[in-house]
Design a protein around this motif. Structure first.
Motif, PDB file in Angstrom:
ATOM      1  N   TRP A 177       0.824  -1.205   0.000  1.00 26.37           N
ATOM      2  CA  TRP A 177       0.000   0.000   0.000  1.00 26.37           C
ATOM      3  C   TRP A 177       0.861   1.259   0.000  1.00 26.37           C
ATOM      4  O   TRP A 177       0.615   2.200  -0.755  1.00 26.37           O
ATOM      5  N   PHE A 178       1.916   1.303   0.820  1.00 29.16           N
ATOM      6  CA  PHE A 178       2.729   2.510   0.919  1.00 29.16           C
ATOM      7  C   PHE A 178       3.520   2.766  -0.360  1.00 29.16           C
ATOM      8  O   PHE A 178       3.640   3.906  -0.810  1.00 29.16           O
ATOM      9  N   ASP A 179       4.058   1.701  -0.967  1.00 29.73           N
ATOM     10  CA  ASP A 179       4.769   1.872  -2.238  1.00 29.73           C
ATOM     11  C   ASP A 179       3.801   2.268  -3.352  1.00 29.73           C
ATOM     12  O   ASP A 179       4.126   3.107  -4.198  1.00 29.73           O
ATOM     13  N   ALA A 180       2.611   1.684  -3.349  1.00 26.60           N
ATOM     14  CA  ALA A 180       1.612   2.037  -4.363  1.00 26.60           C
ATOM     15  C   ALA A 180       1.191   3.499  -4.213  1.00 26.60           C
ATOM     16  O   ALA A 180       0.996   4.204  -5.212  1.00 26.60           O
ATOM     17  N   HIS A 181       1.084   3.961  -2.990  1.00 30.94           N
ATOM     18  CA  HIS A 181       0.706   5.356  -2.750  1.00 30.94           C
ATOM     19  C   HIS A 181       1.795   6.291  -3.270  1.00 30.94           C
ATOM     20  O   HIS A 181       1.504   7.307  -3.925  1.00 30.94           O
ATOM     21  N   LEU A 182       3.051   5.956  -3.009  1.00 31.76           N
ATOM     22  CA  LEU A 182       4.161   6.773  -3.510  1.00 31.76           C
ATOM     23  C   LEU A 182       4.152   6.798  -5.035  1.00 31.76           C
ATOM     24  O   LEU A 182       4.258   7.859  -5.661  1.00 31.76           O
ATOM     25  N   TRP A 183       4.030   5.609  -5.641  1.00 28.16           N
ATOM     26  CA  TRP A 183       3.988   5.535  -7.103  1.00 28.16           C
ATOM     27  C   TRP A 183       2.811   6.344  -7.649  1.00 28.16           C
ATOM     28  O   TRP A 183       2.954   7.083  -8.628  1.00 28.16           O
ATOM     29  N   ALA A 184       1.658   6.233  -7.007  1.00 24.79           N
ATOM     30  CA  ALA A 184       0.474   6.942  -7.476  1.00 24.79           C
ATOM     31  C   ALA A 184       0.670   8.454  -7.433  1.00 24.79           C
ATOM     32  O   ALA A 184       0.165   9.174  -8.305  1.00 24.79           O
ATOM     33  N   CYS A 185       1.395   8.952  -6.440  1.00 27.00           N
ATOM     34  CA  CYS A 185       1.700  10.390  -6.400  1.00 27.00           C
ATOM     35  C   CYS A 185       2.492  10.786  -7.639  1.00 27.00           C
ATOM     36  O   CYS A 185       2.179  11.784  -8.299  1.00 27.00           O
ATOM     37  N   ALA A 186       3.512  10.012  -7.968  1.00 30.31           N
ATOM     38  CA  ALA A 186       4.318  10.322  -9.155  1.00 30.31           C
ATOM     39  C   ALA A 186       3.477  10.199 -10.428  1.00 30.31           C
ATOM     40  O   ALA A 186       3.501  11.085 -11.286  1.00 30.31           O
ATOM     41  N   GLU A 187       2.754   9.119 -10.548  1.00 23.64           N
ATOM     42  CA  GLU A 187       1.935   8.876 -11.748  1.00 23.64           C
ATOM     43  C   GLU A 187       0.904   9.992 -11.935  1.00 23.64           C
ATOM     44  O   GLU A 187       0.758  10.547 -13.022  1.00 23.64           O
ATOM     45  N   THR A 188       0.204  10.336 -10.890  1.00 23.74           N
ATOM     46  CA  THR A 188      -0.879  11.323 -10.963  1.00 23.74           C
ATOM     47  C   THR A 188      -0.360  12.733 -11.229  1.00 23.74           C
ATOM     48  O   THR A 188      -0.955  13.481 -12.003  1.00 23.74           O
ATOM     49  N   PHE A 189       0.768  13.086 -10.597  1.00 24.84           N
ATOM     50  CA  PHE A 189       1.289  14.451 -10.751  1.00 24.84           C
ATOM     51  C   PHE A 189       2.286  14.577 -11.911  1.00 24.84           C
ATOM     52  O   PHE A 189       2.899  15.621 -12.087  1.00 24.84           O
ATOM     53  N   GLY A 190       2.457  13.511 -12.696  1.00 25.56           N
ATOM     54  CA  GLY A 190       3.314  13.580 -13.880  1.00 25.56           C
ATOM     55  C   GLY A 190       4.797  13.670 -13.563  1.00 25.56           C
ATOM     56  O   GLY A 190       5.562  14.266 -14.327  1.00 25.56           O
ATOM     57  N   ILE A 191       5.217  13.069 -12.465  1.00 27.48           N
ATOM     58  CA  ILE A 191       6.636  13.048 -12.101  1.00 27.48           C
ATOM     59  C   ILE A 191       7.226  11.747 -12.651  1.00 27.48           C
ATOM     60  O   ILE A 191       6.819  10.666 -12.235  1.00 27.48           O
ATOM     61  N   PRO A 192       8.168  11.829 -13.577  1.00 21.86           N
ATOM     62  CA  PRO A 192       8.579  10.631 -14.315  1.00 21.86           C
ATOM     63  C   PRO A 192       9.505   9.661 -13.584  1.00 21.86           C
ATOM     64  O   PRO A 192       9.737   8.559 -14.071  1.00 21.86           O
ATOM     65  N   GLU A 193      10.038  10.049 -12.417  1.00 22.01           N
ATOM     66  CA  GLU A 193      11.001   9.154 -11.766  1.00 22.01           C
ATOM     67  C   GLU A 193      10.855   9.208 -10.254  1.00 22.01           C
ATOM     68  O   GLU A 193      10.631  10.265  -9.672  1.00 22.01           O
ATOM     69  N   ILE A 194      11.001   8.033  -9.631  1.00 24.76           N
ATOM     70  CA  ILE A 194      11.043   7.919  -8.179  1.00 24.76           C
ATOM     71  C   ILE A 194      12.448   7.477  -7.793  1.00 24.76           C
ATOM     72  O   ILE A 194      12.973   6.518  -8.358  1.00 24.76           O
ATOM     73  N   LEU A 195      13.041   8.173  -6.822  1.00 26.20           N
ATOM     74  CA  LEU A 195      14.326   7.763  -6.266  1.00 26.20           C
ATOM     75  C   LEU A 195      14.052   6.966  -5.002  1.00 26.20           C
ATOM     76  O   LEU A 195      13.566   7.504  -4.009  1.00 26.20           O
ATOM     77  N   SER A 196      14.353   5.659  -5.057  1.00 24.85           N
ATOM     78  CA  SER A 196      14.033   4.767  -3.947  1.00 24.85           C
ATOM     79  C   SER A 196      14.817   3.473  -4.063  1.00 24.85           C
ATOM     80  O   SER A 196      15.133   3.037  -5.167  1.00 24.85           O
ATOM     81  N   GLU A 197      15.052   2.852  -2.914  1.00 28.07           N
ATOM     82  CA  GLU A 197      15.634   1.514  -2.941  1.00 28.07           C
ATOM     83  C   GLU A 197      14.567   0.446  -2.737  1.00 28.07           C
ATOM     84  O   GLU A 197      14.882  -0.735  -2.693  1.00 28.07           O
ATOM     85  N   ASP A 198      13.318   0.851  -2.611  1.00 24.78           N
ATOM     86  CA  ASP A 198      12.244  -0.088  -2.289  1.00 24.78           C
ATOM     87  C   ASP A 198      11.531  -0.681  -3.494  1.00 24.78           C
ATOM     88  O   ASP A 198      10.603  -1.463  -3.327  1.00 24.78           O
ATOM     89  N   PHE A 199      11.901  -0.291  -4.677  1.00 24.08           N
ATOM     90  CA  PHE A 199      11.304  -0.821  -5.895  1.00 24.08           C
ATOM     91  C   PHE A 199      12.412  -1.473  -6.720  1.00 24.08           C
ATOM     92  O   PHE A 199      13.586  -1.373  -6.398  1.00 24.08           O
ATOM     93  N   GLU A 200      12.039  -2.084  -7.833  1.00 22.15           N
ATOM     94  CA  GLU A 200      13.025  -2.696  -8.726  1.00 22.15           C
ATOM     95  C   GLU A 200      13.695  -1.602  -9.571  1.00 22.15           C
ATOM     96  O   GLU A 200      13.032  -0.887 -10.324  1.00 22.15           O
ATOM     97  N   HIS A 201      15.010  -1.489  -9.444  1.00 17.80           N
ATOM     98  CA  HIS A 201      15.785  -0.468 -10.150  1.00 17.80           C
ATOM     99  C   HIS A 201      15.594  -0.592 -11.661  1.00 17.80           C
ATOM    100  O   HIS A 201      15.712  -1.662 -12.234  1.00 17.80           O
ATOM    101  N   GLY A 202      15.261   0.528 -12.283  1.00 14.76           N
ATOM    102  CA  GLY A 202      15.114   0.581 -13.735  1.00 14.76           C
ATOM    103  C   GLY A 202      13.737   0.184 -14.248  1.00 14.76           C
ATOM    104  O   GLY A 202      13.449   0.372 -15.425  1.00 14.76           O
ATOM    105  N   ARG A 203      12.901  -0.368 -13.394  1.00 15.85           N
ATOM    106  CA  ARG A 203      11.574  -0.799 -13.839  1.00 15.85           C
ATOM    107  C   ARG A 203      10.648   0.397 -14.015  1.00 15.85           C
ATOM    108  O   ARG A 203      10.739   1.385 -13.303  1.00 15.85           O
TER     109      ARG A 203
END
Length: 161
Positions: free
Chosen positions: A106-132
């Protein structure tokens, strides 16, 4: 250009003496983001940051990374230094879809959704698969790149060289 969303782990590592390399990388990422105005903080990262740095750590003899007054002061400083984004109905709906489609927590999906919704093309994180890519958002783990474990990702389309 604000093109990268910062995850909580980048904020926390800046104050974590247990891994000096990650601490240096986090400090550099935040410093460069201030200089080139490329970073955005989701409100979720501030909430998680205060909780993470102020909780007792068994491997630090019960001490937190920061005592609560310092954690709150740092959170306020981050709020003043970086643009913040806040969830709305579209973010929450997108996060629900992210849990289902990508099997994110849920927390990772919420972070991703913020980027997706606000048009931010990249997330800097170690909690997801790098490059995906998740939808239109790419994940960049600055700690892998900074440690030399992987190569720097190429620029995103439309982001220059």
């Amino acid at each position: 250009m604000r093109s990268r969303l910062i995850d909580t782990n980048v904020l926390v590592y800046r104050f974590d003496p247990r891994d000096p390399l990650k601490q240096a990388i986090a400090s550099r990422v935040l410093r460069e983001g201030l200089t080139d105005d490329s970073l955005v903080l989701p409100h979720q990262a501030i909430i998680e940051f205060v909780a993470a740095v102020s909780r007792p750590r068994a491997d630090l003899e019960g001490a937190p990374l920061l005592d609560q007054p310092d954690a709150l002061r740092e959170a306020e400083s981050l709020i003043l230094q970086f643009p913040m984004i806040y969830p709305n109905r579209e973010v929450l709906t997108t996060a629900l879809r992210g849990v289902a489609a990508y099997k994110l927590s849920w927390f990772d999906a919420h972070l991703w959704a913020c980027a997706e919704t606000f048009g931010i093309p990249e997330i800097l994180s170690e909690d997801f698969e790098h490059g995906r890519h998740y939808g239109s958002v790419r994940i960049n783990n600055p700690f892998l790149v900074g440690s030399g474990k992987v190569q720097q990702l190429p620029p995103l389309y439309g982001q220059g060289s």
